[in-house]
Design a protein around this motif. Structure first.
Motif: not given
Length: 121
Positions: A25-34, A94-105
């Motif tokens: 959640s948050g200022s997410i524009f897109s998510i690549n790998n998780m 167990y930890y998750c991670n995500a490669n995120v592009q924010t709305v600020a790019r």
């Protein structure tokens, strides 16, 4: 800012199943790998599974055929279905991670706080 929250961990008997969830959640524009990683006591964090935005998956050899990673892009959520759990090798945080592009790019790799999975024999 981006936040990842895992849930679904717990205590399970050998051979049992658990399903982990991780919501971003948050200022997410897109998510690549998780991806999912895990860390057992006294050991280094290790890769478990990864899924691309298009649904391509890859697994550690130790979990192939037992774990399934999936995601709901509309919900910014990744799941890990864990079957045939083995003690003690599957016991870990167990930890998750995500490669995120924010709305600020801007782009970055974000991690959750972890969820404990304990497999009893």
């Amino acid at each position: 800012q981006v936040r990842l929250v895992e849930s679904g961990g717990g205590l399970v008997q050998a051979g049992g199943s658990l399903k982990l969830s991780c919501s971003a959640s948050g200022s997410i524009f897109s998510i690549n790998n998780m991806a999912w990683y895990r860390q057992a006591p006294g050991k280094q964090r290790e890769f478990v599974a990864i899924i691309t935005s298009g649904g391509t998956t890859n697994y550690a050899d130790s979990v192939k055929g037992r774990f399934t990673i999936s995601r709901d892009n509309a919900k910014n959520t990744v799941y890990l279905q864990m079957n045939s759990l083995k003690p003690p090798e599957d016991t870990a945080v167990y930890y998750c991670n995500a490669n995120v592009q924010t709305v600020a790019r801007s782009t970055g790799l974000y991690w959750g706080q972890g969820t404990q999975v304990t497999v009893s024999s």
